[in-house]
Motif scaffolding. Structure first.
Motif, PDB file in Angstrom:
ATOM      1  N   GLN A 250      30.596  34.815  57.010  1.00 36.84           N
ATOM      2  CA  GLN A 250      30.071  36.040  56.389  1.00 36.84           C
ATOM      3  C   GLN A 250      31.202  36.893  55.825  1.00 36.84           C
ATOM      4  N   LEU A 251      32.315  36.979  56.555  1.00 31.23           N
ATOM      5  CA  LEU A 251      33.466  37.742  56.065  1.00 31.23           C
ATOM      6  C   LEU A 251      34.014  37.122  54.791  1.00 31.23           C
ATOM      7  N   ALA A 252      34.157  35.796  54.785  1.00 39.19           N
ATOM      8  CA  ALA A 252      34.674  35.113  53.590  1.00 39.19           C
ATOM      9  C   ALA A 252      33.790  35.391  52.380  1.00 39.19           C
ATOM     10  N   ASN A 253      32.494  35.341  52.563  1.00 37.53           N
ATOM     11  CA  ASN A 253      31.574  35.552  51.442  1.00 37.53           C
ATOM     12  C   ASN A 253      31.563  37.002  50.967  1.00 37.53           C
ATOM     13  N   GLY A 254      31.920  37.932  51.852  1.00 29.19           N
ATOM     14  CA  GLY A 254      31.870  39.340  51.483  1.00 29.19           C
ATOM     15  C   GLY A 254      33.146  39.897  50.906  1.00 29.19           C
ATOM     16  N   LEU A 255      34.258  39.143  51.003  1.00 23.11           N
ATOM     17  CA  LEU A 255      35.550  39.705  50.624  1.00 23.11           C
ATOM     18  C   LEU A 255      35.950  39.582  49.156  1.00 23.11           C
ATOM     19  N   PRO A 256      35.707  38.495  48.452  1.00 24.74           N
ATOM     20  CA  PRO A 256      36.295  38.343  47.109  1.00 24.74           C
ATOM     21  C   PRO A 256      35.903  39.455  46.143  1.00 24.74           C
ATOM     22  N   SER A 257      36.740  39.682  45.153  1.00 23.76           N
ATOM     23  CA  SER A 257      36.466  40.709  44.141  1.00 23.76           C
ATOM     24  C   SER A 257      35.195  40.421  43.359  1.00 23.76           C
ATOM     25  N   SER A 258      34.778  39.148  43.324  1.00 22.70           N
ATOM     26  CA  SER A 258      33.576  38.765  42.570  1.00 22.70           C
ATOM     27  C   SER A 258      32.302  39.356  43.159  1.00 22.70           C
ATOM     28  N   THR A 259      32.366  39.925  44.376  1.00 20.86           N
ATOM     29  CA  THR A 259      31.183  40.573  44.958  1.00 20.86           C
ATOM     30  C   THR A 259      30.909  41.933  44.345  1.00 20.86           C
ATOM     31  N   SER A 260      31.836  42.435  43.536  1.00 20.83           N
ATOM     32  CA  SER A 260      31.706  43.777  42.971  1.00 20.83           C
ATOM     33  C   SER A 260      30.934  43.786  41.656  1.00 20.83           C
ATOM     34  N   ARG A 261      30.218  44.859  41.425  1.00 21.19           N
ATOM     35  CA  ARG A 261      29.498  45.039  40.147  1.00 21.19           C
ATOM     36  C   ARG A 261      30.464  45.173  38.977  1.00 21.19           C
ATOM     37  N   ASP A 262      31.712  45.569  39.247  1.00 23.31           N
ATOM     38  CA  ASP A 262      32.685  45.782  38.179  1.00 23.31           C
ATOM     39  C   ASP A 262      33.526  44.547  37.877  1.00 23.31           C
ATOM     40  N   HIS A 263      33.268  43.465  38.579  1.00 23.78           N
ATOM     41  CA  HIS A 263      34.040  42.240  38.385  1.00 23.78           C
ATOM     42  C   HIS A 263      33.740  41.625  37.018  1.00 23.78           C
ATOM     43  N   GLY A 264      34.750  41.008  36.404  1.00 24.05           N
ATOM     44  CA  GLY A 264      34.524  40.239  35.186  1.00 24.05           C
ATOM     45  C   GLY A 264      35.167  40.795  33.940  1.00 24.05           C
ATOM     46  N   ARG A 265      35.793  41.986  34.064  1.00 21.38           N
ATOM     47  CA  ARG A 265      36.522  42.569  32.932  1.00 21.38           C
ATOM     48  C   ARG A 265      37.911  42.959  33.399  1.00 21.38           C
ATOM     49  N   PRO A 266      38.904  42.969  32.483  1.00 19.84           N
ATOM     50  CA  PRO A 266      40.219  43.469  32.883  1.00 19.84           C
ATOM     51  C   PRO A 266      40.089  44.859  33.478  1.00 19.84           C
ATOM     52  N   ALA A 283      34.567  50.377  44.896  1.00 22.64           N
ATOM     53  CA  ALA A 283      35.638  50.067  45.843  1.00 22.64           C
ATOM     54  C   ALA A 283      35.660  48.594  46.226  1.00 22.64           C
ATOM     55  N   GLY A 284      34.505  47.926  46.118  1.00 24.47           N
ATOM     56  CA  GLY A 284      34.428  46.515  46.472  1.00 24.47           C
ATOM     57  C   GLY A 284      35.179  45.604  45.517  1.00 24.47           C
TER      58      GLY A 284
END
Length: 319
Positions: A250-266, A283-284
């Protein structure tokens, strides 16, 4: 109960070595009228990668090692900084985390490094049950300006040391040293996010991480963008934790930056989209691209996230 290490005492020899080798490292040294030492790591002097590496180890409170290693993931930027620690929670959250907000007039900087554990006014230190007690203090400040003398006096007072026992290390994000020490926080941001999603810090036993070293940018915003992108889209960490295997997953799945709504742009685009209000960003987002968490109880590892080579290319090349 095991006695917790003193980040101030462990890092003091590293600070002394940095100052002693200032000429070789292309650093500037100023002694204020009241005896404080100011280390310029890239404002009016050149500084460099090695200076940034050594400053990173000071940031870690003498509890971590920073080394450069080859990185084949992003061919144009083939140097990475690798972080290992003897005590990741104290090294990263008790020292390296930039949690001390300092301002006076038009001067503002976030303070990180072992002096934070002397001040110890952040709520986090209560949770860590940690406060340092040494007679010298070293604070790293991400800034392109010299702090006012009155602020220097304030920092010394808050740390409970005389000004002649205070060292301030100034690291602008547009410098080589500044770029290295920011990217060297790749493990720290993962620890901070683990804390924010309420994983018990006392169950994190060990950790390591690495991220590509970006080229310095021409201005502060560009530097902030590239250093963040290096971690968000090119950083990778490993954590070793106690407790049930499913909680490690669960920790592994919750940590990457890809979990954030803002992920995917510089990050520069994300930052601009929030009118340059850092605290409006999700913040995620502030976490490495790829995370592996190993459950020490079973030895099973869980990996989540992915690198983003196209975003690294776009960010680092200024495209």
């Amino acid at each position: 109960m095991t006695k917790k290490p003193s980040v101030g005492a462990l890092s003091a020899p590293l600070v002394e070595s940095l100052i002693r080798d200032a000429d070789t490292l292309r650093l500037g040294i100023e002694r204020t009228a009241t005896g404080a030492t100011i280390v310029d790591a890239g404002i009016s002097v050149r500084g460099g990668l090695e200076a940034g590496r050594r400053i990173t180890e000071i940031c870690l409170g003498g509890l971590g090692k920073a080394t450069f290693s080859p990185d084949v993931r992003f061919p144009r930027w083939s140097t990475a900084i690798q972080i290992t620690t003897a005590d990741p929670v104290i090294a990263c959250l008790g020292s390296q985390y930039a949690g001390w907000s300092l301002s006076e007039g038009d001067f503002f900087a976030l303070g990180s490094g072992p002096a934070r554990a002397l001040w110890a006014q952040e709520k986090l230190f209560g949770e860590l049950e940690y406060k340092d007690t040494v007679d010298s203090a070293a604070l790293i400040m991400e800034t392109d300006k010299r702090p006012p003398d009155t602020l220097i006096a304030h920092i010394a007072k808050e740390c409970g040391v005389s000004e002649d026992k205070l060292t301030l290390i100034l690291t602008p994000t547009t410098s080589l040293a500044g770029s290295v020490q920011v990217v060297g926080r790749v493990l720290e941001v993962a620890l901070h996010k683990a804390h924010s999603i309420h994983f018990p810090l006392d169950r994190i036993v060990d950790g390591a991480g690495f991220a590509p070293v970006p080229p310095p940018a021409a201005d502060f915003l560009g530097g902030m963008g590239r250093t963040n992108d290096a971690v968000l889209y090119g950083g990778e960490i490993s954590l070793y934790v106690e407790g049930p295997e499913d909680e490690a997953e669960q920790l592994a799945n919750g940590l990457p930056s890809s979990t954030s709504r803002d992920h995917g742009r510089p990050f520069g685009e994300v930052f601009a989209g929030y009118n340059y209000d850092f605290y409006a960003c999700d913040a995620g987002l502030f976490s490495p691209a790829v995370v592996t968490v190993t459950a020490l109880s079973t030895g099973k590892s869980f990996t989540a996230g992915a690198y983003e080579p196209k975003l690294i290319e776009k960010s680092f090349s200024g495209a």
